[in-house]
Scaffold this motif. Structure first.
Motif, PDB file in Angstrom:
ATOM      1  N   THR A 249       0.818  -1.221   0.000  1.00  0.00           N
ATOM      2  CA  THR A 249       0.000   0.000   0.000  1.00  0.00           C
ATOM      3  C   THR A 249       0.850   1.268   0.000  1.00  0.00           C
ATOM      4  OG1 THR A 249      -0.163  -0.074   2.420  1.00  0.00           O
ATOM      5  CG2 THR A 249      -1.949  -1.105   1.150  1.00  0.00           C
ATOM      6  N   ASN A 250       2.159   1.121  -0.156  1.00  0.00           N
ATOM      7  CA  ASN A 250       3.028   2.309  -0.152  1.00  0.00           C
ATOM      8  C   ASN A 250       3.588   2.655  -1.520  1.00  0.00           C
ATOM      9  OD1 ASN A 250       4.734   0.169  -0.388  1.00  0.00           O
ATOM     10  ND2 ASN A 250       6.154   0.817   1.217  1.00  0.00           N
ATOM     11  N   GLU A 251       3.166   1.917  -2.563  1.00  0.00           N
ATOM     12  CA  GLU A 251       3.579   2.252  -3.924  1.00  0.00           C
ATOM     13  C   GLU A 251       2.555   1.700  -4.909  1.00  0.00           C
ATOM     14  OE1 GLU A 251       7.363   0.574  -4.861  1.00  0.00           O
ATOM     15  OE2 GLU A 251       6.898  -1.390  -4.011  1.00  0.00           O
ATOM     16  N   GLY A 252       2.569   2.221  -6.134  1.00  0.00           N
ATOM     17  CA  GLY A 252       1.606   1.815  -7.138  1.00  0.00           C
ATOM     18  C   GLY A 252       1.898   0.442  -7.722  1.00  0.00           C
ATOM     19  N   ALA A 253       0.954  -0.032  -8.542  1.00  0.00           N
ATOM     20  CA  ALA A 253       1.067  -1.377  -9.101  1.00  0.00           C
ATOM     21  C   ALA A 253       2.328  -1.546  -9.939  1.00  0.00           C
ATOM     22  CB  ALA A 253      -0.176  -1.694  -9.936  1.00  0.00           C
ATOM     23  N   ALA A 254       2.611  -0.591 -10.812  1.00  0.00           N
ATOM     24  CA  ALA A 254       3.769  -0.729 -11.697  1.00  0.00           C
ATOM     25  C   ALA A 254       5.061  -0.805 -10.900  1.00  0.00           C
ATOM     26  CB  ALA A 254       3.813   0.430 -12.695  1.00  0.00           C
ATOM     27  N   ASP A 255       5.230   0.099  -9.924  1.00  0.00           N
ATOM     28  CA  ASP A 255       6.458   0.107  -9.127  1.00  0.00           C
ATOM     29  C   ASP A 255       6.599  -1.179  -8.317  1.00  0.00           C
ATOM     30  OD1 ASP A 255       7.267   2.582 -10.040  1.00  0.00           O
ATOM     31  OD2 ASP A 255       6.267   3.670  -8.430  1.00  0.00           O
ATOM     32  N   ALA A 256       5.497  -1.646  -7.739  1.00  0.00           N
ATOM     33  CA  ALA A 256       5.549  -2.876  -6.949  1.00  0.00           C
ATOM     34  C   ALA A 256       5.915  -4.076  -7.825  1.00  0.00           C
ATOM     35  CB  ALA A 256       4.201  -3.120  -6.267  1.00  0.00           C
TER      36      ALA A 256
END
Length: 301
Positions: A249-256
């Motif tokens: 929950t601390n970064e967006g889908a692409a970054d994760a």
């Protein structure tokens, strides 16, 4: 699996350095699936690569290019048969727009395998590449073989997969990606990581006070519930698969997904999303990971 699929694995082959590794990946995957392999050499018509004008192939002399391409394919088939002598391999050479040719060749196929989108020339960024176009438009799962670590793996232990990561967002597209990931992980004896990333409120709640008022424990529990419900059906179908669930929950889908790809042998995403978790694996996310992930990416349509 679509009952109308014929069961072949199609792979694009060209003159780029990484192309032989791409074909090798496809060959071992076809053997694992007990399917035949179709290697397609699409020869671009001159000027087509710089414009969106698609010329009739009969307008260009093809024979010299055909002879060279036949020699390349013969060598590639021989290389595959050295390690996979029982694999049924077919080849095809056509002149024209590569995306169109590969799209037609993969009709009713089970899987399409491509090299990574080419990014070294500015016009490719503007017009897109064959891989980028097919990731957007194909109606079957497309694997983009990419990543320096993958080149090493396919050279040494091409049949060894240890970790498959699948992006989850609760959508129908995500369900298809989960189904693909479970089947792949089961066939290859790999661990499966189901990853749900959601930070849409963090993006739009610009006020620090607003963000602090959110019950992040409740948000995390909701995400965990969506993830658990999303994988439940396949988990029952493949009880022996080692599944690890991750909520971010601390970064967006692409970054994760970029981060997860660093330790994965395959990253699986849906081509569209917008399920209960609105960060969703939209086309922009699948497009991004196909371009920049550190491992092969399967985009499931």
């Amino acid at each position: 699996m679509d009952a109308e699929r014929t069961g072949k694995v199609v792979v694009g082959f060209d003159e780029l350095e990484h192309s032989r590794q791409t074909v090798r990946w496809a060959a071992f995957e076809a053997a694992s699936r007990q399917r035949c392999l179709l290697i397609v050499r699409a020869v671009p018509v001159p000027l087509e690569q710089f414009t969106r004008i698609r010329l009739p192939s009969e307008a260009v002399e093809f024979e010299p290019l055909r002879t060279e391409s036949e020699n390349e394919l013969t060598s590639m088939v021989a290389e595959c048969h050295e390690e996979l002598p029982q694999l049924e391999i077919h080849t095809s050479i056509r002149m024209g727009h590569p995306a169109k040719i590969l799209g037609e060749a993969s009709e009713r196929a089970e899987l399409l395998v491509l090299g990574p989108p080419e990014q070294t020339q500015p016009w490719r960024v503007l017009l897109g590449s064959t891989s980028a176009e097919l990731v957007r438009t194909a109606d079957l799962p497309v694997v983009v073989v990419r990543g320096d670590r993958e080149n090493e793996r396919i050279t040494t232990t091409p049949t060894e997969f240890t970790r498959v990561v699948v992006g989850v967002d609760g959508s129908r597209g995500s369900e298809r990606a989960i189904e693909f990931a479970y089947e792949f992980a089961s066939r290859h004896g790999a661990e499966l990581v189901a990853l749900l990333a959601w930070n849409e409120i963090r993006k739009f709640a610009t006020s620090a006070t607003t963000r602090r008022k959110l019950n992040w424990e409740e948000v995390h529990q909701t995400c965990q519930r969506v993830l658990s419900e999303s994988v439940a059906g396949q988990r029952d179908k493949y009880p022996d698969i080692v599944l690890r669930s991750e909520v971010v929950t601390n970064e967006g889908a692409a970054d994760a997904l970029f981060s997860a790809s660093e330790q994965a042998d395959l990253l699986v995403v849906g081509s569209h999303g917008r399920g209960p978790i609105r960060s969703s694996l939209l086309g922009s996310v699948s497009h991004a990971v196909a371009h920049y992930a550190q491992c092969p990416v399967a985009v499931v349509h």
